[in-house]
Design an enzyme around this catalytic site. Sequence first.
Site, PDB file in Angstrom:
ATOM      1  N   LYS A  87      17.116  17.783  30.962  1.00 62.15           N
ATOM      2  CA  LYS A  87      17.046  18.447  32.403  1.00 62.15           C
ATOM      3  C   LYS A  87      18.186  19.449  32.208  1.00 62.15           C
ATOM      4  CE  LYS A  87      16.058  16.951  36.954  1.00 62.15           C
ATOM      5  NZ  LYS A  87      16.028  15.818  37.829  1.00 62.15           N
TER       6      LYS A  87
HETATM    7  O1  G3P Z   1      14.516  15.810  41.774  1.00 58.67           O
HETATM    8  C1  G3P Z   1      15.439  16.162  42.412  1.00 58.67           C
HETATM    9  C2  G3P Z   1      15.810  15.379  43.480  1.00 58.67           C
HETATM   10  O2  G3P Z   1      16.391  14.225  43.223  1.00 58.67           O
HETATM   11  C3  G3P Z   1      16.475  16.046  44.684  1.00 58.67           C
HETATM   12  O3  G3P Z   1      16.121  15.188  45.871  1.00 58.67           O
HETATM   13  O4  G3P Z   1      16.417  14.321  48.160  1.00 58.67           O
HETATM   14  O5  G3P Z   1      18.604  14.991  46.988  1.00 58.67           O
HETATM   15  O6  G3P Z   1      17.130  16.941  47.595  1.00 58.67           O
HETATM   16  P1  G3P Z   1      17.216  15.455  47.102  1.00 58.67           P
END
Ligand code: G3P
Length: 218
Positions: A87
């Site tokens: 990633k």
């Molecule tokens: O895959 C990306 C994710 O982990 C981000 O999620 O909820 O931190 O915006 P969030």
Amino acid sequence: MKFFIDTANLAQIQEANELGILDGVTTNPSLMAKEGIKGHDAVMNHYKTICEIVDGDISAEVISTTFNEMIEEGKKLADIHPNIVVKVPMIKDGVKAIKWFTDNGIKTNCTLVFSAGQAILAAKAGATYVSPFIGRIDDANWDGVELIAQIAHIYSVQGFKTEILAASIRSALHIVKCAEAGADVCTCPLDSILGLLKHPLTDIGLAKFLEDAKKTLG
Ligand code: G3P
């Protein structure tokens, strides 16, 4: 559409995997920190354990930001297991690194994508997956699902092979909307996946069927 779980929590990964519908896992440094994983070896071992639980693509994020460092780090991550997807953040050196990984047979997930322009660059570099963060876009008063639809349209018109991996999913409705908008993959917290199960009429209907079944069985 593929389902990935977006967590580094082994119990949740196991639970989603046991549902039989899991195609992979995404992690990021914040999710690893949330699980209290500390130190390089612990991080590498954690990725290995996840690969042993789930038979599917497992995203492991580089934490360096220069081309040479990302290549070195990505090669080590890819060596953990054949299912590791490196990633890489959507920055200039990240695009160069994605191209290098692509040319060298290593799968990539281009992360921190917030615009169609960034998604075009990721596809041009040959990324296996592009990760638009739809929840964070919604948080900023834009429309994350609309971005998924825009990228899906561009990739289809242009014939790009990169898969759209909708990330930063916050609800079951997000999953449904992303499926509708043309996402190839949704990576979701366990709660959002389980949220898809819920409908009050299912609960009411099942209770009635079970009650009536007692009558037929005596
Ligand atoms: O895959 C990306 C994710 O982990 C981000 O999620 O909820 O931190 O915006 P969030």
